[in-house]
Structure formats: structure tokens, C-alpha cells
Design a protein around this motif. Structure first.
Motif, PDB file in Angstrom:
ATOM      1  N   ARG A  50     -20.736 -33.534  25.247  1.00  0.00           N
ATOM      2  CA  ARG A  50     -19.377 -33.553  25.793  1.00  0.00           C
ATOM      3  C   ARG A  50     -19.466 -34.138  27.196  1.00  0.00           C
ATOM      4  O   ARG A  50     -20.024 -33.523  28.099  1.00  0.00           O
ATOM      5  CB  ARG A  50     -18.790 -32.142  25.856  1.00  0.00           C
ATOM      6  CG  ARG A  50     -18.277 -31.681  24.535  1.00  0.00           C
ATOM      7  CD  ARG A  50     -17.286 -30.576  24.732  1.00  0.00           C
ATOM      8  NE  ARG A  50     -16.658 -30.257  23.470  1.00  0.00           N
ATOM      9  CZ  ARG A  50     -15.978 -29.161  23.247  1.00  0.00           C
ATOM     10  NH1 ARG A  50     -15.821 -28.281  24.210  1.00  0.00           N
ATOM     11  NH2 ARG A  50     -15.434 -28.933  22.087  1.00  0.00           N
ATOM     12  N   GLN A  51     -18.901 -35.302  27.374  1.00  0.00           N
ATOM     13  CA  GLN A  51     -19.002 -35.993  28.650  1.00  0.00           C
ATOM     14  C   GLN A  51     -18.221 -35.305  29.760  1.00  0.00           C
ATOM     15  O   GLN A  51     -18.410 -35.592  30.919  1.00  0.00           O
ATOM     16  CB  GLN A  51     -18.528 -37.443  28.496  1.00  0.00           C
ATOM     17  CG  GLN A  51     -19.371 -38.243  27.509  1.00  0.00           C
ATOM     18  CD  GLN A  51     -20.828 -38.320  27.897  1.00  0.00           C
ATOM     19  OE1 GLN A  51     -21.172 -38.441  29.068  1.00  0.00           O
ATOM     20  NE2 GLN A  51     -21.714 -38.228  26.920  1.00  0.00           N
ATOM     21  N   GLY A  52     -17.331 -34.381  29.430  1.00  0.00           N
ATOM     22  CA  GLY A  52     -16.540 -33.681  30.436  1.00  0.00           C
ATOM     23  C   GLY A  52     -17.377 -32.858  31.391  1.00  0.00           C
ATOM     24  O   GLY A  52     -16.887 -32.398  32.421  1.00  0.00           O
ATOM     25  N   LEU A  53     -18.647 -32.672  31.097  1.00  0.00           N
ATOM     26  CA  LEU A  53     -19.522 -31.887  31.967  1.00  0.00           C
ATOM     27  C   LEU A  53     -19.669 -32.535  33.347  1.00  0.00           C
ATOM     28  O   LEU A  53     -20.049 -31.888  34.306  1.00  0.00           O
ATOM     29  CB  LEU A  53     -20.892 -31.704  31.311  1.00  0.00           C
ATOM     30  CG  LEU A  53     -21.853 -30.712  31.929  1.00  0.00           C
ATOM     31  CD1 LEU A  53     -21.183 -29.354  32.142  1.00  0.00           C
ATOM     32  CD2 LEU A  53     -23.086 -30.543  31.082  1.00  0.00           C
ATOM     33  N   TYR A  54     -19.312 -33.832  33.471  1.00  0.00           N
ATOM     34  CA  TYR A  54     -19.356 -34.495  34.772  1.00  0.00           C
ATOM     35  C   TYR A  54     -18.205 -34.076  35.667  1.00  0.00           C
ATOM     36  O   TYR A  54     -18.279 -34.181  36.881  1.00  0.00           O
ATOM     37  CB  TYR A  54     -19.293 -36.024  34.607  1.00  0.00           C
ATOM     38  CG  TYR A  54     -20.494 -36.601  33.922  1.00  0.00           C
ATOM     39  CD1 TYR A  54     -21.749 -36.521  34.497  1.00  0.00           C
ATOM     40  CD2 TYR A  54     -20.373 -37.219  32.691  1.00  0.00           C
ATOM     41  CE1 TYR A  54     -22.858 -37.045  33.876  1.00  0.00           C
ATOM     42  CE2 TYR A  54     -21.471 -37.754  32.056  1.00  0.00           C
ATOM     43  CZ  TYR A  54     -22.713 -37.663  32.647  1.00  0.00           C
ATOM     44  OH  TYR A  54     -23.802 -38.173  32.023  1.00  0.00           O
ATOM     45  N   ARG A  55     -17.117 -33.633  35.069  1.00  0.00           N
ATOM     46  CA  ARG A  55     -15.917 -33.301  35.839  1.00  0.00           C
ATOM     47  C   ARG A  55     -16.120 -32.012  36.630  1.00  0.00           C
ATOM     48  O   ARG A  55     -16.555 -31.006  36.085  1.00  0.00           O
ATOM     49  CB  ARG A  55     -14.719 -33.155  34.907  1.00  0.00           C
ATOM     50  CG  ARG A  55     -14.327 -34.453  34.267  1.00  0.00           C
ATOM     51  CD  ARG A  55     -13.158 -34.363  33.324  1.00  0.00           C
ATOM     52  NE  ARG A  55     -12.247 -33.273  33.594  1.00  0.00           N
ATOM     53  CZ  ARG A  55     -11.407 -32.784  32.698  1.00  0.00           C
ATOM     54  NH1 ARG A  55     -11.373 -33.278  31.480  1.00  0.00           N
ATOM     55  NH2 ARG A  55     -10.596 -31.791  33.002  1.00  0.00           N
ATOM     56  N   PRO A  56     -15.789 -32.016  37.918  1.00  0.00           N
ATOM     57  CA  PRO A  56     -15.968 -30.819  38.744  1.00  0.00           C
ATOM     58  C   PRO A  56     -15.205 -29.597  38.227  1.00  0.00           C
ATOM     59  O   PRO A  56     -15.718 -28.475  38.286  1.00  0.00           O
ATOM     60  CB  PRO A  56     -15.446 -31.248  40.118  1.00  0.00           C
ATOM     61  CG  PRO A  56     -15.562 -32.733  40.128  1.00  0.00           C
ATOM     62  CD  PRO A  56     -15.356 -33.166  38.709  1.00  0.00           C
ATOM     63  N   ASP A  57     -13.996 -29.794  37.682  1.00  0.00           N
ATOM     64  CA  ASP A  57     -13.236 -28.651  37.195  1.00  0.00           C
ATOM     65  C   ASP A  57     -13.898 -28.031  35.970  1.00  0.00           C
ATOM     66  O   ASP A  57     -13.916 -26.805  35.812  1.00  0.00           O
ATOM     67  CB  ASP A  57     -11.781 -29.039  36.893  1.00  0.00           C
ATOM     68  CG  ASP A  57     -11.665 -30.129  35.832  1.00  0.00           C
ATOM     69  OD1 ASP A  57     -12.466 -31.101  35.868  1.00  0.00           O
ATOM     70  OD2 ASP A  57     -10.777 -30.017  34.967  1.00  0.00           O
ATOM     71  N   ARG A  61     -15.537 -24.219  35.732  1.00  0.00           N
ATOM     72  CA  ARG A  61     -15.160 -23.275  34.682  1.00  0.00           C
ATOM     73  C   ARG A  61     -16.388 -22.759  33.930  1.00  0.00           C
ATOM     74  O   ARG A  61     -16.525 -21.562  33.669  1.00  0.00           O
ATOM     75  CB  ARG A  61     -14.194 -23.966  33.711  1.00  0.00           C
ATOM     76  CG  ARG A  61     -13.635 -23.032  32.678  1.00  0.00           C
ATOM     77  CD  ARG A  61     -12.571 -23.733  31.847  1.00  0.00           C
ATOM     78  NE  ARG A  61     -12.976 -23.655  30.471  1.00  0.00           N
ATOM     79  CZ  ARG A  61     -12.847 -24.592  29.577  1.00  0.00           C
ATOM     80  NH1 ARG A  61     -12.317 -25.747  29.897  1.00  0.00           N
ATOM     81  NH2 ARG A  61     -13.237 -24.412  28.345  1.00  0.00           N
ATOM     82  N   LEU A  62     -17.309 -23.651  33.594  1.00  0.00           N
ATOM     83  CA  LEU A  62     -18.494 -23.254  32.837  1.00  0.00           C
ATOM     84  C   LEU A  62     -19.450 -22.401  33.673  1.00  0.00           C
ATOM     85  O   LEU A  62     -19.980 -21.397  33.195  1.00  0.00           O
ATOM     86  CB  LEU A  62     -19.222 -24.489  32.299  1.00  0.00           C
ATOM     87  CG  LEU A  62     -18.450 -25.334  31.292  1.00  0.00           C
ATOM     88  CD1 LEU A  62     -19.227 -26.596  30.950  1.00  0.00           C
ATOM     89  CD2 LEU A  62     -18.128 -24.539  30.042  1.00  0.00           C
ATOM     90  N   THR A  63     -19.670 -22.793  34.917  1.00  0.00           N
ATOM     91  CA  THR A  63     -20.587 -22.020  35.754  1.00  0.00           C
ATOM     92  C   THR A  63     -19.984 -20.672  36.138  1.00  0.00           C
ATOM     93  O   THR A  63     -20.708 -19.679  36.254  1.00  0.00           O
ATOM     94  CB  THR A  63     -21.004 -22.797  37.021  1.00  0.00           C
ATOM     95  OG1 THR A  63     -19.837 -23.198  37.733  1.00  0.00           O
ATOM     96  CG2 THR A  63     -21.844 -24.015  36.660  1.00  0.00           C
ATOM     97  N   ALA A  64     -18.662 -20.597  36.292  1.00  0.00           N
ATOM     98  CA  ALA A  64     -18.011 -19.314  36.592  1.00  0.00           C
ATOM     99  C   ALA A  64     -18.217 -18.328  35.444  1.00  0.00           C
ATOM    100  O   ALA A  64     -18.351 -17.127  35.669  1.00  0.00           O
ATOM    101  CB  ALA A  64     -16.526 -19.515  36.863  1.00  0.00           C
ATOM    102  N   ALA A  65     -18.253 -18.838  34.214  1.00  0.00           N
ATOM    103  CA  ALA A  65     -18.497 -17.968  33.055  1.00  0.00           C
ATOM    104  C   ALA A  65     -19.893 -17.356  33.111  1.00  0.00           C
ATOM    105  O   ALA A  65     -20.155 -16.318  32.502  1.00  0.00           O
ATOM    106  CB  ALA A  65     -18.326 -18.752  31.756  1.00  0.00           C
ATOM    107  N   LEU A  66     -20.797 -17.978  33.861  1.00  0.00           N
ATOM    108  CA  LEU A  66     -22.173 -17.478  34.008  1.00  0.00           C
ATOM    109  C   LEU A  66     -22.378 -16.762  35.335  1.00  0.00           C
ATOM    110  O   LEU A  66     -23.512 -16.473  35.698  1.00  0.00           O
ATOM    111  CB  LEU A  66     -23.155 -18.656  33.900  1.00  0.00           C
ATOM    112  CG  LEU A  66     -23.098 -19.466  32.611  1.00  0.00           C
ATOM    113  CD1 LEU A  66     -24.017 -20.673  32.707  1.00  0.00           C
ATOM    114  CD2 LEU A  66     -23.465 -18.591  31.423  1.00  0.00           C
ATOM    115  N   ASP A  67     -21.293 -16.508  36.048  1.00  0.00           N
ATOM    116  CA  ASP A  67     -21.374 -15.914  37.385  1.00  0.00           C
ATOM    117  C   ASP A  67     -22.267 -16.758  38.288  1.00  0.00           C
ATOM    118  O   ASP A  67     -23.093 -16.240  39.044  1.00  0.00           O
ATOM    119  CB  ASP A  67     -21.873 -14.462  37.321  1.00  0.00           C
ATOM    120  CG  ASP A  67     -20.955 -13.579  36.516  1.00  0.00           C
ATOM    121  OD1 ASP A  67     -19.725 -13.764  36.620  1.00  0.00           O
ATOM    122  OD2 ASP A  67     -21.450 -12.710  35.775  1.00  0.00           O
ATOM    123  N   ALA A  68     -22.112 -18.069  38.166  1.00  0.00           N
ATOM    124  CA  ALA A  68     -22.883 -19.018  38.967  1.00  0.00           C
ATOM    125  C   ALA A  68     -21.900 -19.989  39.615  1.00  0.00           C
ATOM    126  O   ALA A  68     -20.685 -19.862  39.456  1.00  0.00           O
ATOM    127  CB  ALA A  68     -23.877 -19.770  38.083  1.00  0.00           C
TER     128      ALA A  68
END
Length: 195
Positions: A50-57, A61-68
């Protein structure tokens, strides 16, 4: 100057995301649920598909789910050697994934001395468990706490701060352990009759 390679960079960011998730002790399903994704959706990000991983938003969202944080993701990605992963070996050159993994797996055995988890496993049954392998819901696990104590339980669920375990096979007795007290969680991979 390093050249931007979308495929290799997506794979590196996905690998960093997977490393952060494993460090927090989450399954893909648990991490995905924390940000509104399925386990398959989360897995696509980790695989770099998923190329969206480059997007800051999206990263936030993904790192917040990991408390990171997104900085944690960037630092984890930077810790890798920075080179694109080598092309997979094919034919005679391929080593075989099962062989490589088998050399790093640590298994131990433990004999139960109580009937607390009967009928799942009764006294005298020998449990084989894989050190560091995270259990699935309803699977047996061996939890070693920082004080050196070991508990054999059925895994129920986990969040960022606690493990919730079943101390009886019928689920009547639950135990909540703070992650800060846990040194190691290992999944039971086999129940053997008394040796």
C-alpha cells in the motif's frame, strides 16, 4: 546520493512498521483494530503493498495504533542497513525458509502439576512451548514474569498495558497482568502425554 526506489522504500517502511508492532506485542489483527483496519489491511502496509504508507497522515494513524510516533517509524527504518532488500534467491540458490527459521526457534518443555486447566491440559501433561512466539486467543501460553515466576495460562487478549489470561479452561478465572511485570510470553505449540 541515494536514489528513490518506491518498491524498496515501501518494503523498508513496511518492515519498520512490522518491527514496531512486534516490539509492542500486537498481532496484525490487534494493531489493525486499533486504527479501523482488518488484519489483512494492516498486513498490506507491512508488506509494502500500500503506497499510502508514504503519507504523513497515514503514518501518524498507523503509528498511533502502536502507541508510537512517526519519528519512531523513521528511526526504525533508518536502523536497517539502508540498502534495498536483495532479490529473493530462486532455484538451486534458494535456501528454504523453513530451514532458516528452524535454526533460530527455541522450544522448551514443562510438565503440568495441577488440573487448573483441565480438560485443556491436566496434571502430568507435558507442554512444549516456543520461546518468544506470541499466542493466539484461546491458545495456551507460558508467561514468565520479571520476578522469575512462570504461569501456564490460556491467552485471552492484550492491550498496550495489560495481558488478560484465563487461569481455568472454562474461563471462570481470569487473570490480568501488567505488561511492565512480564519478561516473556511464549505460545504452547504441543500438548504431549506424560513422558
Amino acid at each position: 546520493m541515494a536514489r528513490f526506489n518506491p518498491d524498496a522504500d515501501a518494503i523498508a517502511l513496511g518492515a519498520a512498521l512490522a518491527e514496531l508492532r512486534r516490539a509492542r506485542g500486537f498481532s496484525q489483527a490487534e494493531a489493525g483494530a486499533r486504527c479501523g483496519l482488518t488484519s489483512q489491511g494492516w498486513g498490506l502496509y507491512e508488506a509494502g503493498r500500500r503506497q499510502g504508507l508514504y503519507r504523513p497522515d497515514v503514518q501518524k494513524r498507523l503509528t498511533a495504533a502502536l502507541d508510537a510516533t512517526t519519528e519512531d517509524l523513521a528511526l526504525t527504518a533508518a536502523r536497517s542497513d539502508g540498502a534495498a532488500p536483495p532479490e529473493p534467491a530462486t532455484g538451486v540458490q534458494a535456501k528454504g525458509r523453513a530451514f532458516e527459521e528452524a535454526s533460530t526457534v527455541r522450544r522448551e518443555r514443562l510438565r503440568l502439576s495441577s488440573d487448573d486447566l483441565a480438560p485443556w491440559a491436566a496434571s502430568g501433561v507435558v507442554l512444549e512451548y516456543e520461546i518468544g512466539r506470541w499466542p493466539r486467543r484461546g491458545q495456551g501460553c507460558v508467561v514468565r514474569t520479571l520476578d522469575g515466576a512462570q504461569r501456564v495460562r490460556l491467552f485471552d487478549q492484550a492491550d498496550a498495558d495489560h495481558l488478560i489470561l484465563l487461569a481455568s479452561a472454562d474461563g471462570a478465572r481470569r487473570e490480568t497482568l501488567a505488561r511492565a511485570e512480564v519478561a516473556e510470553v511464549s505460545a504452547v505449540t504441543a500438548r504431549l502425554d506424560a513422558e
